[in-house]
Design a protein around this motif. Structure first.
Motif, PDB file in Angstrom:
ATOM      1  N   VAL A   1       8.936   6.112   2.585  1.00 54.49           N
ATOM      2  CA  VAL A   1       7.657   5.320   2.136  1.00 54.49           C
ATOM      3  C   VAL A   1       7.096   6.121   1.054  1.00 54.49           C
ATOM      4  O   VAL A   1       6.395   7.367   1.367  1.00 54.49           O
ATOM      5  CB  VAL A   1       6.743   5.138   3.329  1.00 54.49           C
ATOM      6  CG1 VAL A   1       5.454   4.286   2.939  1.00 54.49           C
ATOM      7  CG2 VAL A   1       7.497   4.508   4.323  1.00 54.49           C
ATOM      8  N   CYS A   2       6.864   5.663  -0.134  1.00 56.42           N
ATOM      9  CA  CYS A   2       6.047   6.136  -1.208  1.00 56.42           C
ATOM     10  C   CYS A   2       4.636   6.347  -0.930  1.00 56.42           C
ATOM     11  O   CYS A   2       4.132   5.637  -0.435  1.00 56.42           O
ATOM     12  CB  CYS A   2       6.209   5.499  -2.732  1.00 56.42           C
ATOM     13  SG  CYS A   2       5.448   5.971  -3.902  1.00 56.42           S
ATOM     14  N   ALA A   3       4.119   7.614  -0.854  1.00 55.81           N
ATOM     15  CA  ALA A   3       2.807   7.627  -0.548  1.00 55.81           C
ATOM     16  C   ALA A   3       1.736   7.346  -1.511  1.00 55.81           C
ATOM     17  O   ALA A   3       0.666   7.109  -1.135  1.00 55.81           O
ATOM     18  CB  ALA A   3       2.416   9.459  -0.570  1.00 55.81           C
ATOM     19  N   TYR A   4       2.005   6.926  -2.788  1.00 54.82           N
ATOM     20  CA  TYR A   4       1.310   6.640  -3.665  1.00 54.82           C
ATOM     21  C   TYR A   4       1.196   4.832  -3.684  1.00 54.82           C
ATOM     22  O   TYR A   4       0.214   4.314  -3.908  1.00 54.82           O
ATOM     23  CB  TYR A   4       1.836   7.137  -5.081  1.00 54.82           C
ATOM     24  CG  TYR A   4       1.567   8.466  -5.329  1.00 54.82           C
ATOM     25  CD1 TYR A   4       0.491   8.999  -5.750  1.00 54.82           C
ATOM     26  CD2 TYR A   4       2.672   9.297  -4.864  1.00 54.82           C
ATOM     27  CE1 TYR A   4       0.232  10.355  -5.691  1.00 54.82           C
ATOM     28  CE2 TYR A   4       2.584  11.039  -5.011  1.00 54.82           C
ATOM     29  CZ  TYR A   4       1.293  11.173  -5.422  1.00 54.82           C
ATOM     30  OH  TYR A   4       1.132  12.487  -5.545  1.00 54.82           O
ATOM     31  N   CYS A   5       2.347   4.210  -3.952  1.00 60.71           N
ATOM     32  CA  CYS A   5       2.317   2.824  -3.784  1.00 60.71           C
ATOM     33  C   CYS A   5       2.899   2.134  -2.739  1.00 60.71           C
ATOM     34  O   CYS A   5       2.985   0.728  -2.467  1.00 60.71           O
ATOM     35  CB  CYS A   5       3.337   2.426  -4.996  1.00 60.71           C
ATOM     36  SG  CYS A   5       4.948   2.388  -5.085  1.00 60.71           S
TER      37      CYS A   5
END
Length: 225
Positions: free
Chosen positions: A24-28
């Motif tokens: 899971v991308c922490a940004y998007c």
């Protein structure tokens, strides 16, 4: 380990195990699926709702002589509350789950298909009712069903062995043995697959957990120093 960029937003992401295909991308908040060296964004994952857990990604500890780090989390919600399932990456490359509910912790590892020789697991798989008090023998240990509920995914973060989209629904069965062993069986209501996990109840002191989340007014336990 694979270091790459999110195919959706370009942020740096890292996969630490080839056995964990989802990050899971922490940004998007994109769910990035790894297929060999190829990455694909397959949708967005809801942010995990705020809670008061002392655990967080990056917490380290030990199960006996084997160290581990928490690298992912799925938050489940049901009609009367919710619980966390933290993904543990052990120093030997294996994985496990640390279930957290109402201040209690279950250290669980997924088992192979031996669990499907149990009537209770077959009932769950085939859509038949499973009731509290049902007895089940899994890998030679006698368990009793203590809880049965349906839950939905409220969010996820970090590295995971599967995609955990918001609204994913499972049937969850918890079991307990007289000697402190515990087990869990979960059925993905969408595809009908059942996963079986066994382990034991533990405390954060048992695990010598460090890197815990600090709360104002809550002294950090001595074992976490």
């Amino acid at each position: 380990m694979l270091e790459a960029n999110c195919p959706n937003c370009g942020a740096e992401i890292r996969f630490r195990s080839a056995d964990l295909p989802v990050k899971v991308c922490a940004y998007c908040r994109s769910s990035v699926v790894r297929e060999g060296e190829s990455l694909k964004a397959v949708g967005r994952i809801a942010e995990v709702p705020e809670d008061v857990s002392p655990l967080q990604i990056g917490v380290r500890g030990r199960d006996g002589a084997l160290g581990f780090e928490l690298i992912g989390r799925v938050r489940w919600r049901w009609t009367d509350g919710g619980w966390n399932e933290w993904l543990m990456l052990f120093d030997d490359g294996s994985i496990g789950w640390l279930g957290e509910a109402m201040g209690r912790y279950m250290l669980l590892r997924q088992i192979a298909h031996s669990g499907f020789r149990t009537d209770m697991v077959r009932k769950l798989r085939d859509g038949h009712p499973v009731t509290v008090g049902t007895e089940a023998t899994i890998d030679g240990i006698q368990y009793r069903v203590t809880d049965v509920k349906e839950a939905t995914c409220a969010g996820g973060e970090g590295e995971l062995p599967y995609s955990a989209p918001l609204g994913l629904t499972i049937a969850s069965v918890d079991l307990m043995a007289a000697d402190g062993h515990c087990a869990s069986a979960q059925k993905d209501q969408g595809v009908g697959e059942v996963s079986v996990y066994t382990g034991r109840y533990v405390s954060l002191a048992d695990l010598r957990a460090s890197g815990l989340r600090a709360f104002e007014g809550w002294p950090m336990p001595q074992f976490a120093a």
